[in-house]
Design a protein around this motif. Sequence first.
Motif, PDB file in Angstrom:
ATOM      1  N   SER A 170       0.830  -1.208   0.000  1.00 46.11           N
ATOM      2  CA  SER A 170       0.000   0.000   0.000  1.00 46.11           C
ATOM      3  C   SER A 170       0.866   1.260   0.000  1.00 46.11           C
TER       4      SER A 170
ATOM      5  N   LYS B 182       2.612   1.665  -3.433  1.00 47.42           N
ATOM      6  CA  LYS B 182       1.707   2.065  -4.509  1.00 47.42           C
ATOM      7  C   LYS B 182       1.300   3.530  -4.375  1.00 47.42           C
TER       8      LYS B 182
ATOM      9  N   LEU C 130       5.772  -1.737  -7.904  1.00 44.73           N
ATOM     10  CA  LEU C 130       5.588  -2.765  -6.879  1.00 44.73           C
ATOM     11  C   LEU C 130       6.515  -3.961  -7.085  1.00 44.73           C
TER      12      LEU C 130
ATOM     13  N   VAL D 255       0.182  -8.608  -6.868  1.00 44.65           N
ATOM     14  CA  VAL D 255       0.510  -7.726  -7.988  1.00 44.65           C
ATOM     15  C   VAL D 255      -0.097  -8.234  -9.298  1.00 44.65           C
TER      16      VAL D 255
ATOM     17  N   GLU E 209      -6.648  -1.460   0.686  1.00 42.43           N
ATOM     18  CA  GLU E 209      -7.119  -0.620  -0.418  1.00 42.43           C
ATOM     19  C   GLU E 209      -8.241   0.300   0.044  1.00 42.43           C
TER      20      GLU E 209
ATOM     21  N   ILE F 204      -4.516  -1.408  -5.666  1.00 43.34           N
ATOM     22  CA  ILE F 204      -3.313  -2.216  -5.725  1.00 43.34           C
ATOM     23  C   ILE F 204      -3.506  -3.445  -6.600  1.00 43.34           C
TER      24      ILE F 204
END
Length: 302
Positions: free
Chosen positions: A193, A196, A202, A227, A289, A296
Motif C-alpha cells: 500500500s 503504490k 511494486l 501484484v 485498499e 493495488i
Amino acid sequence: MAEKMRVGFIGLGIMGRSMARNLYQAGFPITVWNRTASRMEAAQEWGAKRAESPQEVAQTSDVVITIVGDTPDVEEVVTGPKGVLAGAREGLVLVDMSTISSDATRKLAEQAKRKGVRMLDAPVSGGDVGAREGTLSIMIGGEAEDLERVQPLFEAMGKNIVHCGPVGAGQTVKACNQIMCGLNLLGMVEALSFAKKSGVDLEKMIQVTTQGAAGSWALSNLAPRVVKGDLEPGFSVLFQQKDLRIVLQEAERLELPLIGTATVNQLLRSVQAHGGNEDGTHSLIRVLEQLGNVDIVPTDGK
C-alpha cells in the motif's frame, strides 16, 4: 519395513491431496477417505484405494494421518461412531496434521491411548506450494519412538521436520507459526500500500526487499500474487481465522496480550464481511485498499 507401511489418509483438501500423493509416489500403499467423495475419486486415479469411512481406513492401515478443518472435524473422524478409533487395533499410530488446539490434542491422545493407539500431533506450514513440492515444515508433538517409526512418512511430505516435545507441543509451535504468518502478512500488504501510494513500482519493491532483512515467506510468495491480481487461496481466510481464534483463545487462558495478532484477526474479519472467506489470506490487501483509498490489485484481477 518402511516401504511396506500401510498408510491411511483422511482429508484431501488443498494440502492433503498433495501430501497423500507424495506418500504414494514415495512407495507407501495409501487408503483415503474424504467427506467430499469426488476428491476420493481423483485420488483413485493416481493409485489410492478408497474407504467408505474413517473406521475402514483404520482397519486397513498401520498409520492413519488426518488433516481436516477444525477441532470438531478431527473429533468426528477420530472418535465418532465410524471413526478411526472404532476401527483401530492396538499399536496403530494416529498422526493428526490438522491445526487444532493443544488442549484438544492432549484429550484426543488420552482417548487414543485407552484404545492402545499411539498419537502424534504434526501440524504443517508451507501452504499449497510446500504440500505439492514435499517441502513442508512439520512440527511434531509426541513420543520419540513413535516419531522414529513414522519418520519415513514425514520425509516424503516435508523437509524441515522437528520434534517439538510431548503431545500438544507441535500445536503450540504451530500457533507460534500462525502468529508470525499473520504479522508478516500485515507487513506485506502495508508495504504494498505504501509503495503504490508513493508511486513506486511494486515488482521492483518486492524484488529488493525479499533479499533483505524484511524478507518473509509472505513477501516472496504472496506479494507477487497480489501484484498479478491472483487472490486464489493457497491458504484461505476461513482457515487462517480458525487458526488465529485458537491462538487468541490460548492467549486468553495464558493472560497474554497479543496486540498484533488481534489486529490481524480483526482486519481479516473485514475480508470475511465482504464475502472473502474462501479467498487467499493475501486478500487482506482489499482492506488496505479501502482504508487507504488506493488501488493495488489489478482491475482485471479477482
